[in-house]
Design a protein around this motif. Structure first.
Motif, mmCIF file in Angstrom:
data_model
loop_
_atom_site.group_PDB
_atom_site.id
_atom_site.type_symbol
_atom_site.label_atom_id
_atom_site.label_comp_id
_atom_site.label_asym_id
_atom_site.label_seq_id
_atom_site.Cartn_x
_atom_site.Cartn_y
_atom_site.Cartn_z
ATOM 1 N N ALA A 141 0.826 -1.215 0.000
ATOM 2 C CA ALA A 141 0.000 0.000 0.000
ATOM 3 C C ALA A 141 0.857 1.260 0.000
ATOM 4 N N ASP A 142 2.000 1.213 0.689
ATOM 5 C CA ASP A 142 2.890 2.380 0.755
ATOM 6 C C ASP A 142 3.420 2.772 -0.629
ATOM 7 N N LYS A 143 3.485 1.797 -1.523
ATOM 8 C CA LYS A 143 4.005 2.074 -2.869
ATOM 9 C C LYS A 143 2.942 2.669 -3.799
ATOM 10 N N LEU A 144 1.681 2.604 -3.342
ATOM 11 C CA LEU A 144 0.591 3.151 -4.152
ATOM 12 C C LEU A 144 0.364 4.611 -3.795
ATOM 13 N N ARG A 145 0.056 5.422 -4.792
ATOM 14 C CA ARG A 145 -0.202 6.842 -4.525
ATOM 15 C C ARG A 145 -1.470 7.034 -3.715
ATOM 16 N N ASP A 146 -2.476 6.253 -4.053
ATOM 17 C CA ASP A 146 -3.765 6.441 -3.392
ATOM 18 C C ASP A 146 -4.411 5.075 -3.127
ATOM 19 N N PRO A 147 -4.026 4.380 -2.016
ATOM 20 C CA PRO A 147 -4.598 3.067 -1.715
ATOM 21 C C PRO A 147 -6.117 3.153 -1.598
ATOM 22 N N ASP A 148 -6.824 2.206 -2.216
ATOM 23 C CA ASP A 148 -8.288 2.248 -2.157
ATOM 24 C C ASP A 148 -8.802 1.611 -0.874
ATOM 25 N N SER A 149 -10.109 1.716 -0.665
ATOM 26 C CA SER A 149 -10.725 1.227 0.569
ATOM 27 C C SER A 149 -10.601 -0.291 0.701
ATOM 28 N N HIS A 150 -10.518 -0.989 -0.434
ATOM 29 C CA HIS A 150 -10.387 -2.447 -0.397
ATOM 30 C C HIS A 150 -9.076 -2.864 0.270
ATOM 31 N N ILE A 151 -7.987 -2.162 -0.082
ATOM 32 C CA ILE A 151 -6.682 -2.476 0.512
ATOM 33 C C ILE A 151 -6.682 -2.166 2.007
ATOM 34 N N VAL A 152 -7.280 -1.021 2.360
ATOM 35 C CA VAL A 152 -7.363 -0.649 3.784
ATOM 36 C C VAL A 152 -8.137 -1.701 4.568
ATOM 37 N N LYS A 153 -9.250 -2.151 3.988
ATOM 38 C CA LYS A 153 -10.068 -3.173 4.645
ATOM 39 C C LYS A 153 -9.282 -4.469 4.807
ATOM 40 N N LYS A 154 -8.522 -4.825 3.774
ATOM 41 C CA LYS A 154 -7.720 -6.049 3.816
ATOM 42 C C LYS A 154 -6.677 -5.974 4.932
ATOM 43 N N ILE A 155 -6.008 -4.828 5.020
ATOM 44 C CA ILE A 155 -4.995 -4.651 6.065
ATOM 45 C C ILE A 155 -5.626 -4.771 7.445
ATOM 46 N N ASN A 156 -6.769 -4.130 7.646
ATOM 47 C CA ASN A 156 -7.433 -4.192 8.945
ATOM 48 C C ASN A 156 -7.921 -5.601 9.271
ATOM 49 N N ALA A 171 0.755 -4.881 20.800
ATOM 50 C CA ALA A 171 0.920 -3.427 20.925
ATOM 51 C C ALA A 171 1.108 -2.791 19.550
ATOM 52 N N ARG A 172 1.938 -3.380 18.750
ATOM 53 C CA ARG A 172 2.201 -2.836 17.417
ATOM 54 C C ARG A 172 0.975 -2.939 16.518
ATOM 55 N N LEU A 173 0.246 -4.039 16.622
ATOM 56 C CA LEU A 173 -0.947 -4.237 15.790
ATOM 57 C C LEU A 173 -2.024 -3.189 16.085
ATOM 58 N N TYR A 174 -2.229 -2.890 17.365
ATOM 59 C CA TYR A 174 -3.217 -1.856 17.710
ATOM 60 C C TYR A 174 -2.803 -0.498 17.153
ATOM 61 N N GLY A 175 -1.501 -0.253 17.115
ATOM 62 C CA GLY A 175 -1.011 1.000 16.550
ATOM 63 C C GLY A 175 -1.109 1.050 15.037
ATOM 64 N N LYS A 176 -1.349 -0.080 14.411
ATOM 65 C CA LYS A 176 -1.410 -0.161 12.958
ATOM 66 C C LYS A 176 -2.849 -0.146 12.410
ATOM 67 N N ILE A 177 -3.838 -0.217 13.288
ATOM 68 C CA ILE A 177 -5.220 -0.222 12.814
ATOM 69 C C ILE A 177 -5.528 1.110 12.128
ATOM 70 N N ILE A 178 -6.053 1.035 10.920
ATOM 71 C CA ILE A 178 -6.369 2.246 10.147
ATOM 72 C C ILE A 178 -7.843 2.603 10.367
ATOM 73 N N THR A 179 -8.081 3.787 10.881
ATOM 74 C CA THR A 179 -9.451 4.232 11.123
ATOM 75 C C THR A 179 -9.547 5.743 10.904
ATOM 76 N N ALA A 180 -10.711 6.177 10.453
ATOM 77 C CA ALA A 180 -10.956 7.621 10.258
ATOM 78 C C ALA A 180 -11.594 8.244 11.484
ATOM 79 N N ASP A 181 -11.900 7.403 12.480
ATOM 80 C CA ASP A 181 -12.565 7.872 13.702
ATOM 81 C C ASP A 181 -11.501 8.248 14.737
ATOM 82 N N PRO A 182 -11.347 9.550 15.054
ATOM 83 C CA PRO A 182 -10.322 9.981 16.012
ATOM 84 C C PRO A 182 -10.478 9.317 17.385
#
Length: 630
Positions: free
Chosen positions: A492-507, A551-562
């Motif tokens: 995903a880091d290599k993509l300019r604009d990762p889509d929601s599918h990739i984000v969902k997969k990572i989560n 600990a690292r996994l919780y820090g890696k969760i991608i969310t738009a909710d602050p």
């Protein structure tokens, strides 16, 4: 000798020998030792007919009859005294009877009586032990006493007897060398005595047995280098003298390969395994010999079990060779180091040169056609550490072939633990192959294959009875999901604009990794669901690693909710804090996770510098960890 006809004595002795060789299963079910007892009665009759012991060899204990005092106990050179004259001949014949009575009592599990007869045999032969007429019998008596004491777990006593036999054989071959009389010949007429070639064959077989027993004794004493040397010598001599049981020989050669694997002597290990394959392939194709107790085609289950065991040794060979290469080429975060790879390529020529040197000659089994057949198997598998994906893939495919072969016998129904270990090895093969793969999508697929083969095992296992195995698999599955998540983030880091599918997969991968790490950690809780204040040494490192990765996994969760991101950060910091606090209370734990502890301290310290509103963005890249397999 008593006045009984010599022909009658010979006939009784030969009948006793024949009865001694009757296999137990051929006796009546309720009298399994019937033939042994009949043989014993005849031997006692022969002993009586031979008359009392010669006057100069009475049965009073001598100084060197007990180990630790005499020449034979210390393996010191014997003096040559020929067994000539009626007195000496009488002593030798009586010693033969004592020997067979000793073996007879051991066969019927009467060890003390067996020991008594064998010691009498040694006493009668003591002064003649280096002679042409007595050396073979003396060595055989000592070998049997060595086995007897080994069964009593008096290993040092067993060692003394067996080493004495070895020393006597070496002294005889050096000073005399001609094939000695076989013990049975003392009761044969002159015209029926054995030819020199047969005598030599039997004497060499006695010495081969001596080496075989010494190998076991050294193994028991954890003198592994010496045990391997004697095991190798035994296997080599068995082939040279064509006196071996193919199934037993093959499994012993495969077992010896494991010693060489642990010593990282992969060429020697490959040779042992290749020889095991060739000799195992002889089953059913060679004529039955005196060393073959049963036609191996009559025991199909044992045949398939041994075939599966040899396959498992091949799996370990391929896996360990690949893992060894990985350790040689990885950097401090577990990725391929191109500089190290180049250095190893430069060393490759030196490794190839060694193949034709003394190393190969020292371990080689067989000659002629047999040697060629073994070489043909060897040529299909490399002994060199793989330096790139293609070389690693060749080893992987060989290992996977033997995984399928091993699973044919070691199935989940009936062989739960063995089946799981084979599947875990299969997973490990995929894991190490992924190290050599440069395409991250393909690496993900390899980890996915690991998960697909490991997850069903969790469903089938009862966690109460297979707690340790459950923990291992939970940890391994969690690690596979964890690695997949890292790879997907890197993609995903290599993509300019990762889509929601990739984000969902990572989560989703993150969630699955958390699930299995938590299952592992929960398995450490007591019946009241309380996490232990002191973690056992056997699970300390994996437990700390699981906490660090959670600990690292919780820090890696991608969310738009602050708000959710703040909760995840708090949970992450809570696990980092646990690691820091635990290591302060238990300093010994710090040695197990030095890298992870330093990173945890950094994260824990950094958290105190931010206000609640200053939440690190989800794109922050946490440091990679040191990999670990439970």
């Amino acid at each position: 000798m008593a006045d009984a006809p010599w022909a009658e004595i010979r006939e009784k002795f030969q009948t006793a020998l024949a009865l001694s060789l009757v296999e137990l299963h051929k006796n009546p079910e309720k009298e399994p030792y019937k033939s042994k007892y009949s043989a014993r009665a005849l031997l006692e009759e022969v002993k009586a007919l031979l008359g009392p012991a010669p006057e100069d060899e009475d049965e009073r204990p001598q100084a060197d009859d007990s180990l630790g005092a005499g020449e034979h106990a210390l393996g010191l050179p014997a003096e040559l005294v020929e067994a000539e004259g009626p007195v000496a001949q009488g002593a030798v014949r009586r010693a033969v009877i004592e020997f067979h009575l000793g073996v007879n009592h051991i066969d019927t599990e009467e060890l003390s009586a067996g020991e008594e007869h064998l010691v009498k045999c040694l006493r009668l032969l003591r002064k003649y032990r280096l002679s042409h007429d007595c050396v073979s019998l003396y060595i055989q008596a000592q070998n049997n006493l060595g086995i007897l004491w080994s069964e009593r777990e008096e290993i040092e006593t067993a060692q003394a007897y067996l080493e004495s036999s070895e020393a006597l054989y070496n002294q005889y071959m050096k000073e005399i060398g001609s094939p000695p009389l076989d013990p049975t010949e003392h009761f044969l007429p002159e015209e029926e005595k054995l030819p020199e070639q047969e005598r030599s064959k039997r004497f060499e077989k006695v010495y081969t047995h001596n080496l075989y027993y010494l190998a076991q004794v050294y193994q028991h004493m954890e003198m592994f280098e010496k045990a391997a040397h004697y095991c190798h010598s035994t296997l080599k001599r068995q082939l040279e003298h064509n006196a071996y049981h193919p199934m037993e020989w093959a499994i012993n050669a495969a077992t010896l390969s494991q010693f060489y694997i642990n010593k990282q002597c992969f060429m020697e290990a490959r040779h042992c395994l290749s020889a095991a394959n060739v000799i195992f392939g002889q089953i059913g194709k060679i004529r039955t010999t005196e060393d073959t107790t049963e036609a191996e085609g009559d025991v199909p289950e044992l045949y398939h079990q041994r075939k599966g065991e040899i396959a498992r040794c091949w799996i370990k060979y391929c896996l360990t060779l690949m893992q060894n290469a990985q350790l040689s080429m990885q950097d401090n975060i577990g990725e391929l180091d191109l500089d190290k790879q180049s250095e190893l390529r430069a060393l490759r020529k030196k490794e190839l040169d060694e193949e034709e040197s003394v190393r190969k000659k020292a371990v080689q089994f067989g000659t002629g056609e047999l040697c060629d057949a073994i070489s043909a198997v060897e040529e299909k598998v490399s002994y060199l550490r793989p330096l790139d994906f293609e070389e690693a893939r060749e080893l992987f495919l060989t290992g996977q072939h033997y995984v399928f072969e091993a699973k044919e016998f070691f199935q989940i129904d009936g062989y739960v633990t063995d089946h799981i270990e084979v599947v875990q090895d299969h997973s490990a093969l995929f894991k190490v192959l992924a190290f050599f793969e440069t395409d991250m999508e393909r690496r993900c697929k390899m980890h996915k294959r690991r998960i697909a083969m490991l997850e069903p095992l969790i469903v089938d296992l009862n966690p109460q009875y297979y707690l340790l195995v459950n923990r291992q698999i939970q940890f391994e599955i969690a690690h596979a999901y964890y690695d997949m998540m890292d790879l997907k983030v890197a993609i995903a880091d290599k993509l300019r604009d990762p889509d929601s599918h990739i984000v969902k997969k990572i989560n989703n991968l993150n969630k699955s990794a958390l699930k299995y790490y938590q299952l592992f950690l929960d398995s450490l809780r007591d019946p009241n669901k309380v996490f232990p204040e002191h973690i056992g040494e056997d699970v300390l490192r994996p437990a700390m690693l699981a906490k660090f990765r959670v600990a690292r996994l919780y820090g890696k969760i991608i969310t738009a909710d602050p708000k959710k991101e703040l909760e995840n950060l708090a949970t992450s910091l809570e696990h980092y804090k646990f690691i820091v606090d635990y290591c302060e209370k238990h300093p010994e734990a710090a040695q197990e996770i030095e890298v992870e502890l330093e990173l945890s301290k950094e994260m824990h310290s950094a958290s105190g510098l931010h206000k609640e509103s200053e939440i690190p963005p989800a794109s922050v890249k946490f440091p990679k960890h040191t990999s670990f397999t439970l």
